[in-house]
Design an enzyme around this catalytic site. Structure first.
Site, PDB file in Angstrom:
ATOM      1  N   ASP A   1       0.822  -1.207   0.000  1.00  0.00           N
ATOM      2  CA  ASP A   1       0.000   0.000   0.000  1.00  0.00           C
ATOM      3  C   ASP A   1       0.859   1.262   0.000  1.00  0.00           C
ATOM      4  O   ASP A   1       2.082   1.195   0.128  1.00  0.00           O
ATOM      5  CB  ASP A   1      -0.973   0.000   1.196  1.00  0.00           C
ATOM      6  CG  ASP A   1      -0.292  -0.434   2.501  1.00  0.00           C
ATOM      7  OD1 ASP A   1       0.954  -0.417   2.570  1.00  0.00           O
ATOM      8  OD2 ASP A   1      -1.012  -0.778   3.444  1.00  0.00           O
TER       9      ASP A   1
ATOM     10  N   ASP B   1      -7.686  -2.430  14.294  1.00  0.00           N
ATOM     11  CA  ASP B   1      -9.080  -2.612  13.867  1.00  0.00           C
ATOM     12  C   ASP B   1      -9.234  -3.814  12.925  1.00  0.00           C
ATOM     13  O   ASP B   1     -10.283  -4.006  12.333  1.00  0.00           O
ATOM     14  CB  ASP B   1      -9.614  -1.329  13.202  1.00  0.00           C
ATOM     15  CG  ASP B   1      -8.879  -0.980  11.910  1.00  0.00           C
ATOM     16  OD1 ASP B   1      -7.942  -1.720  11.519  1.00  0.00           O
ATOM     17  OD2 ASP B   1      -9.230   0.039  11.291  1.00  0.00           O
TER      18      ASP B   1
ATOM     19  N   HIS C   1      -7.481  -4.400  10.140  1.00  0.00           N
ATOM     20  CA  HIS C   1      -7.171  -4.218   8.717  1.00  0.00           C
ATOM     21  C   HIS C   1      -5.905  -4.976   8.322  1.00  0.00           C
ATOM     22  O   HIS C   1      -5.011  -5.185   9.140  1.00  0.00           O
ATOM     23  CB  HIS C   1      -7.076  -2.731   8.330  1.00  0.00           C
ATOM     24  CG  HIS C   1      -5.882  -2.003   8.862  1.00  0.00           C
ATOM     25  ND1 HIS C   1      -5.952  -0.724   9.353  1.00  0.00           N
ATOM     26  CD2 HIS C   1      -4.585  -2.354   8.978  1.00  0.00           C
ATOM     27  CE1 HIS C   1      -4.752  -0.336   9.734  1.00  0.00           C
ATOM     28  NE2 HIS C   1      -3.907  -1.303   9.514  1.00  0.00           N
TER      29      HIS C   1
ATOM     30  N   GLU D   1      -9.669  -1.503   5.323  1.00  0.00           N
ATOM     31  CA  GLU D   1     -10.316  -1.209   6.592  1.00  0.00           C
ATOM     32  C   GLU D   1     -11.604  -2.026   6.709  1.00  0.00           C
ATOM     33  O   GLU D   1     -12.063  -2.623   5.732  1.00  0.00           O
ATOM     34  CB  GLU D   1     -10.635   0.298   6.662  1.00  0.00           C
ATOM     35  CG  GLU D   1      -9.401   1.200   6.565  1.00  0.00           C
ATOM     36  CD  GLU D   1      -8.565   1.251   7.839  1.00  0.00           C
ATOM     37  OE1 GLU D   1      -8.633   0.303   8.652  1.00  0.00           O
ATOM     38  OE2 GLU D   1      -7.836   2.239   8.025  1.00  0.00           O
TER      39      GLU D   1
END
Ligand code: PGA
Length: 259
Positions: free
Chosen positions: A66, A135, A137, A142
């Protein structure tokens, strides 16, 4: 299911994964490595440095997961800069063979499909290193990301921007958007190696490994993969229901199987 390896320290986790990468590069000098940024993979890169000395890495390719959108590639916290500093230079990889999604605003509309095309042309990723966010991801996928998603532009959650603010002078400097390989892209890699260290990752790890498959916890996508290895330290393993079973199977694993 994924193989879970519980290690005493992040350094020990880094060594196990580095050994596997060296095995791969020795047997396949044209190996394609999936590279991750963040704090978690650093022990892998550190352990690789001495292990790769004397190994021919000139044909190895790398693809990052990413990148931030709208950040200068020369910015020290762009993932292009991070991958160059932490992986390409110390390991002596050929910079022309290591790609990072292009987060420049100019051409951002087709940057995702360009990256997918480059991955396909390279024959896909042999071993993908992954971290996991608090979280859940993976990459920058996400909660809510489709398991079929491909490389595309996404909006970072407030939580992720907060988590990553430590790399910037202030949270306002953390970009709002990113370009990330999708969960579908990641699942095409031939071997997934997810690492997680520290108590802050315990719930995300347990949810990803032992919870239901859910787009609400993108890391759970690894349950769909036929060859996934999860390397965690004791703190990140505390919420795992089957931790004793994972220890037992790893302790009794035939050596020839590797990771
Ligand atoms: P970290 O990030 O390795 O810096 O904890 C992991 C991630 O967000 O994927």
């Amino acid at each position: 299911m994924a193989e879970v390896v519980i290690v005493p320290t992040p350094a020990a986790g880094g060594e196990i994964v580095a050994d596997e990468i060296v095995r791969l590069v020795r047997s396949t000098p044209t190996a394609v490595l999936g590279l991750a940024t963040g704090s978690t993979p650093l022990p892998v890169y550190e352990a690789l440095r001495p292990r790769l000395a004397g190994v021919d890495v000139s044909q190895v390719r790398g693809f990052a997961l990413d990148e931030y959108v709208g950040i200068e590639p020369r910015h020290p916290e762009s993932y292009r800069a991070v991958i160059t500093r932490e992986v390409v230079e110390p390991l002596g990889l050929d910079p022309d063979r290591v790609q990072v999604p292009d987060g420049s605003l100019d051409g951002i509309e087709h940057a995702g499909s360009d990256y997918e095309a480059a991955l396909r042309t390279a024959g896909g990723v042999d071993l993908q290193i992954l971290g996991i966010g608090t979280d859940g991801h993976i990459g920058f996928n996400e909660p809510g990301s489709s398991f079929a998603s491909l490389t595309r532009v996404k909006t970072l959650t407030a939580q992720t921007r907060e988590d990553n603010a430590r790399f910037f002078d202030s949270i306002d400097q953390v970009p709002m958007h990113c370009i990330t390989q999708g969960l579908g892209t990641i699942l095409r890699a031939r071997h997934l190696v997810l690492l997680a260290f520290g108590a802050g990752k315990a719930d995300a790890v347990a949810g990803a490994l032992e919870g239901p498959l859910s787009a609400s916890l993108p890391g759970s996508a690894i349950q769909l993969h036929p060859h996934a290895t999860v390397v965690v330290d004791e703190a990140a393993a505390t919420a795992l229901r089957f931790a004793d079973y994972y220890r037992y199977t790893f302790a009794n694993k035939p050596e020839w199987q590797g990771l």
